[in-house]
Design an enzyme around this catalytic site. Sequence first.
Site, mmCIF file in Angstrom:
data_model
loop_
_atom_site.group_PDB
_atom_site.id
_atom_site.type_symbol
_atom_site.label_atom_id
_atom_site.label_comp_id
_atom_site.label_asym_id
_atom_site.label_seq_id
_atom_site.Cartn_x
_atom_site.Cartn_y
_atom_site.Cartn_z
ATOM 1 N N ASP A 1 -1.092 1.445 -4.675
ATOM 2 C CA ASP A 1 -1.560 0.101 -5.122
ATOM 3 C C ASP A 1 -3.249 0.906 -5.315
ATOM 4 O OD1 ASP A 1 -2.652 0.647 -2.356
ATOM 5 O OD2 ASP A 1 -3.178 -1.408 -2.469
ATOM 6 N N SER B 1 0.804 -1.223 -0.054
ATOM 7 C CA SER B 1 -0.069 -0.006 -0.032
ATOM 8 C C SER B 1 1.032 1.253 -0.123
ATOM 9 C CB SER B 1 -0.878 -0.083 1.191
ATOM 10 O OG SER B 1 -1.966 1.022 1.162
ATOM 11 N N ASP C 1 -2.398 6.530 -3.770
ATOM 12 C CA ASP C 1 -1.151 5.818 -3.345
ATOM 13 C C ASP C 1 -0.815 4.653 -4.329
ATOM 14 O OD1 ASP C 1 -3.335 4.071 -2.965
ATOM 15 O OD2 ASP C 1 -2.545 3.291 -0.886
ATOM 16 N N ASP D 1 -5.808 2.390 -3.988
ATOM 17 C CA ASP D 1 -6.951 2.013 -3.185
ATOM 18 C C ASP D 1 -7.391 3.350 -2.406
ATOM 19 O OD1 ASP D 1 -5.016 1.768 -1.196
ATOM 20 O OD2 ASP D 1 -5.890 -0.193 -0.469
#
Length: 564
Positions: free
Chosen positions: A306, A145, A304, A308
């Site tokens: 990834d 993340s 960010d 999400d």
Amino acid sequence: MYKDEYNFWLNSDYFDEATKKELRAIAGDEKEIEDRFYKELEFGTGGLRGKIGAGTNRMNIYTVRKATQGLADYITSLGEDYKARGVVIAHDSRHGSREFALESAGVLNANGIKAYVFDGLRPTPELSFAVRKLKAAAGIVITASHNPPQYNGYKVYLEDGGQAVSPYVNEIMERIKKIKDITAIKVMEEKEAREKGLFVILDKSIDDQYVDMVKSQVLNPQLLKEKGGELSIIYTPLHGTGNVPVRRVLKELGFTDVRVVPQQEVPDPDFSTVRSPNPEEHDAFELALSMAKERGADIILGTDPDSDRVGVIVRDRQGQYVALTGHQQGILLTYYILSQLKERGQIPKNGVVIKTIATTDMLEPIAKDFGVEVENTLIGFKFIGEKIKEYESTGKEFVFGFEESYGYLRGTQVRDKDGVIASALFSEMALYYKMKGMTLLDVMEELYKKYGYYTEYLKSIVMEGKEGMERINGIMSKLREMDIKDFAGYEVEWRDDYLTGQARLRLPKSNVLRYNFKGGGYLLVRPSGTEPKIKIYISAVDSSKEKSEEKVNKIKDAILDLVK
């Protein structure tokens, strides 16, 4: 004990030469050896997450293999149908991500389980979507993340597209614990797996279906088609997976004035232009801010690595740029969605907005005004995803879900926070209010005047290593033992302890303390589930911004004195 494990890794033929070379290099550093081998990298409700490197307490191909073997054993226990349905695998732009993804596929294939692998980077929410679309048995995403570049991670999703939660995650964890001999784990070569039909590279059709789904979440598509060019947007993917899908969605919706920060457009595992690739930390937006000021842009979006989560910065009436908090972003989106649905007479009878217990209580009076219920979950979007699944059998209808850490979701075809959907919705909302002569800050001010001024604060204190973990546990124990009646004179009306179950909400056990203040507001303390940190959340409400901020500052000083 840890030294025995270190020597085993150094001398066994199972471990590759690069691993052994790294371990030989720390031969004289007893503390480093201990930190790498004193425990196994724990597979918890967030899967694995840790620093990349050699050792049992690190992210590497061997810890990834072990986690995957545990998942494979779980899927095998469900029967041949689940093995044939397979597992979807996605990854982000971090060091080792593609390698870990392919290792995961190799272990699954060796267990006779099909693996669907994306051909390159994809956002975490697209993995959730793909699991549901392909009716797969599970999903794996390799990502840490928004963590610093030395980290990577491994998250497991189950057939509903949501992250693995109890009791299923416990079953996977038990199977991982039963693996005593890591060297017995087999990995099938990709060539053989392809020949057996066990290794499948996904084509672009999933991307197209995902983008179409994202576009279907906006509420005013005609407005975007006609006026989208009138909103000036600066976007940064922070070197991650959002670049392609976010830009494509915005373009296809009608936003033609979208500029991407060129230095942060290309995937970079070192995230070399930022201190941290986290949209919660405003210095990640320095380059985007510079571009926005040059162009006089209306809004800045940043996802960010990834993709999400999304952070938003808005231009005010004086031309200054103001960063919204995760709480404010969620409140604005909730209000916008509910007001648009009300205008159309489409607010569902059993509608629910979901938030976590660390997220602003300002949502409560707003939801009440629109006749929808608020449901609180533990911290972590996986619990919001779990509720959506639950609603399928209870008749409740999911309207929107958010958490303070910049995670948002509309729709039910993804079961995790989705920065691509959120980017589309923030852009739509900013345009809608711009056409009415308002900024998002104007809207927020109106909501504060109506519902009270809420101020939120988050402090994360890093405590690394074995000593850090012990210190964090000591702080939580100390707070539990104390009968705290007030913080800085603000009376505690009740304390929720989610570890002992002495709490008003019936939620699963979790190491969280929440002190609720008389008249509104709260203080919440918990260890991070993914990083070596203790996290302190404060929320206060009052009749003015100044009074609300003053409360937060006094409570902050009181709790920081206690956790020194």
